[in-house]
Design an enzyme around this catalytic site. Structure first.
Site, mmCIF file in Angstrom:
data_model
loop_
_atom_site.group_PDB
_atom_site.id
_atom_site.type_symbol
_atom_site.label_atom_id
_atom_site.label_comp_id
_atom_site.label_asym_id
_atom_site.label_seq_id
_atom_site.Cartn_x
_atom_site.Cartn_y
_atom_site.Cartn_z
ATOM 1 N N HIS A 125 24.328 43.341 44.673
ATOM 2 C CA HIS A 125 24.976 42.045 44.475
ATOM 3 C C HIS A 125 24.771 41.224 45.735
ATOM 4 C CE1 HIS A 125 27.804 38.901 43.969
ATOM 5 N NE2 HIS A 125 28.789 39.453 44.643
ATOM 6 N N HIS A 148 34.617 42.382 46.812
ATOM 7 C CA HIS A 148 33.139 42.417 46.849
ATOM 8 C C HIS A 148 32.565 42.961 48.151
ATOM 9 C CE1 HIS A 148 32.059 39.431 43.422
ATOM 10 N NE2 HIS A 148 33.016 40.262 43.078
ATOM 11 N N TYR A 208 37.234 49.347 40.577
ATOM 12 C CA TYR A 208 36.318 50.160 39.746
ATOM 13 C C TYR A 208 36.516 51.661 39.971
ATOM 14 C CZ TYR A 208 34.009 45.606 39.453
ATOM 15 O OH TYR A 208 33.744 44.277 39.275
ATOM 16 N N LYS A 240 41.636 48.479 34.979
ATOM 17 C CA LYS A 240 41.590 49.361 33.809
ATOM 18 C C LYS A 240 41.664 50.825 34.239
ATOM 19 C CE LYS A 240 37.821 47.052 32.769
ATOM 20 N NZ LYS A 240 36.609 46.541 32.084
ATOM 21 N N HIS A 262 42.288 45.909 42.349
ATOM 22 C CA HIS A 262 41.219 44.906 42.454
ATOM 23 C C HIS A 262 41.095 44.517 43.924
ATOM 24 C CE1 HIS A 262 39.042 41.085 40.820
ATOM 25 N NE2 HIS A 262 38.291 41.835 41.592
ATOM 26 N N HIS A 322 40.335 44.133 36.132
ATOM 27 C CA HIS A 322 39.702 45.089 37.053
ATOM 28 C C HIS A 322 40.521 46.366 37.228
ATOM 29 C CE1 HIS A 322 37.287 41.601 37.939
ATOM 30 N NE2 HIS A 322 36.429 42.390 38.565
ATOM 31 N N HIS A 357 29.149 31.073 45.427
ATOM 32 C CA HIS A 357 29.239 32.495 45.095
ATOM 33 C C HIS A 357 29.223 32.694 43.577
ATOM 34 C CE1 HIS A 357 31.295 36.246 44.071
ATOM 35 N NE2 HIS A 357 30.609 36.716 45.084
ATOM 36 N N TYR A 361 27.023 47.493 42.883
ATOM 37 C CA TYR A 361 27.692 47.982 41.668
ATOM 38 C C TYR A 361 27.070 49.329 41.302
ATOM 39 C CZ TYR A 361 30.022 43.540 41.149
ATOM 40 O OH TYR A 361 30.813 42.443 41.360
ATOM 41 N N ARG A 394 35.057 51.232 44.812
ATOM 42 C CA ARG A 394 34.688 50.270 45.844
ATOM 43 C C ARG A 394 35.938 50.025 46.660
ATOM 44 N NH1 ARG A 394 32.852 44.585 43.696
ATOM 45 N NH2 ARG A 394 35.097 44.301 43.763
ATOM 46 N N ASN A 411 40.057 42.917 28.431
ATOM 47 C CA ASN A 411 38.876 43.779 28.330
ATOM 48 C C ASN A 411 39.364 45.173 28.713
ATOM 49 O OD1 ASN A 411 36.569 45.229 28.855
ATOM 50 N ND2 ASN A 411 35.550 43.621 29.995
#
Ligand code: ZN
Length: 452
Positions: free
Chosen positions: A236, A180, A160, A97, A115, A95, A245, A218, A176, A36
């Site tokens: 989230h 998470h 991100y 990218k 990531h 993640h 999860h 997010y 971030r 992706n």
């Protein structure tokens, strides 16, 4: 008769020769994007050239440049090496990218590969760990994408990563700060990414009221008026592994960051105290409560009255980690309240929002319905109550189309980056798309990989 036959032969050979000289051009400019491959803020138009970054083989960042006046392509060049994507047989992480920005001196910067980072990279004081390493690379020369060097001036703990560039030349890096269970932070560089200010946490992760469940976020970023940055975000509910999860996300929150005063404001103009917790966000910045419905955050924009429009994709969760939220929701602030709801665009269509006024609202959407992927404008004249499909910029059979955010300072011929999976492979073709459709390239240049 014999004479006619000779002419036919002559015409045939002329045809063959001209076919050989005028090489066929294709709609895409490369075919080595991987997984992706494109994040939101991955392109910029600068001094006549559009620069584009995407994830390529082994999840490394690749960069391409298109000179609009000369109609000349350069690249793809590999700009760095990610720690992600190097274990054969492992699921593509996706993640890391690359995000791209061109600084005030014309150097191109890429941040990629994060990531969350891993424990061996040090202590993450603002979050938890997962994989990869956030890396910053810079082109060795201005406006030249052929050689790159690593700049060690950012934390390895990022996910991100997104560059924002303001009209005053300030370059913001948002991310971030880990996996998470990490705060969202920003840093600003006022010296063309040589140095960044200390990190500022603006959204806080913390244990929620239940045992071993956490609050997480997010975020979508948009340029506002002047040197403002608009932030829309969703929540989230980061459940424990024991509790199953998954990708549960709800609601839409909105606030504005006035970068001149370093002050965040809610939609009513009330100054906010950082970092924002779930409880504080519910009280001060909640735009719409989506109830049990899950969502993925969408884009935002300001209309000509300076009022924000917000969007997201909503649906029942379906129990899948990233499944469910699919229908575009559009709301706008009237000065007193948020109004709007579900749009009539095709289910699963996603894309960019342009709010000209409270009535004139457009989306540029990728839509993969009916196995003929397309990117098209959808226009509403009644504030989003009804959208009608208008101009189609791209229509391609084959794999799924995915679209970036609008390219920064975009040339009308190159507004977004679009990728299309090449069936049976993990690779994608990459398109540079504007109001006149895709910018074409010679097939021999575009076919970086031989995939047949
Ligand atoms: Zn989580």
């Amino acid at each position: 008769m014999k004479y006619l036959f000779s002419i036919a032969l002559l015409m045939l050979s002329v045809g063959l020769i001209s076919n050989q000289t005028a090489e066929e051009k294709v709609n895409y400019f490369s075919n080595n994007a991987f997984g992706n491959p494109v994040t939101g803020k991955a392109g910029e138009y600068y001094n006549g050239v559009t620069y584009v970054a995407y994830q390529g083989e082994k999840e490394d960042p690749y960069v391409v440049a298109y000179d609009h006046k000369k109609d000349k392509w350069r690249g793809p060049y590999k700009a760095g090496t990610s720690l992600l994507g190097k274990t054969p047989g492992r699921k593509i992480d996706n993640h890391g990218k690359p995000t791209l920005v061109v600084d005030g001196e014309g150097y191109i910067h890429i941040v990629f590969g994060g990531h969350g980072g891993t424990r061996d990279l040090g202590e993450n004081k603002l979050g938890n760990y997962h994989d990869g390493k956030q890396i910053h690379v810079k082109s060795k020369r201005p406006m030249d994408i052929s050689e790159w060097e690593e700049v060690e001036n950012i934390t390895p703990f990022g996910t991100y990563s997104q560059f924002m560039k303001l009209d005053n030349g300030d370059i913001y890096l948002f991310f971030r700060h880990g996996a998470h269970r990490s705060n969202w932070v920003y840093q600003v560089s006022k010296d063309n990414c040589r140095t960044f200010s200390p990190k500022v946490s603006f959204l806080k992760t913390k244990p929620s009221n239940e045992v071993n469940d956490w609050d997480s976020w997010y975020v979508n970023l948009q340029k506002g008026e002047g040197n403002d940055i608009l932030l829309s975000y969703n929540y989230h509910f980061c459940k424990s592994v024991k509790k199953g999860h998954d990708g549960e996300r709800h609601h839409c929150y909105y606030m504005k960051f006035d970068t001149d005063t370093k002050q965040f404001f809610n939609v009513k103009g009330e100054a906010l105290t950082l970092p924002i917790t779930k409880e504080y966000a519910d009280q001060k910045t909640l735009a719409i409560n989506t109830g049990d419905q899950w969502n993925h955050i969408g884009r935002s924009d300001l209309n000509d009255e300076g009022y924000p429009h917000i969007s997201w994709y909503e649906g029942a969760h379906g129990g899948k980690r990233h499944g469910g939220p699919k229908q575009l929701m559009h709301y706008q602030w009237t000065g007193d309240e948020w109004v709007g709801g579900e749009t009539n665009v095709p289910n699963k269509a996603r894309g960019e929002l342009v709010a000209k006024s409270k009535n004139e609202v457009s989306y540029l959407l990728e839509d993969n319905e009916n196995k003929l992927g397309n990117v098209a404008w959808w226009e509403s004249h009644d504030g989003g109550a009804e959208f009608k499909k208008s101009k189609v910029l791209l229509e391609e059979k084959g794999g799924k189309l995915l679209m970036s955010h609008f390219i920064r300072n975009a040339h009308p011929d190159a507004k977004v980056i679009v990728t299309q999976n090449i069936k049976g492979t993990a690779y994608s073709k990459v398109y540079l798309l504007g109001e006149n459709g895709p910018i074409k390239r010679k097939q021999s240049e575009a076919d970086v990989l031989q995939l047949n």
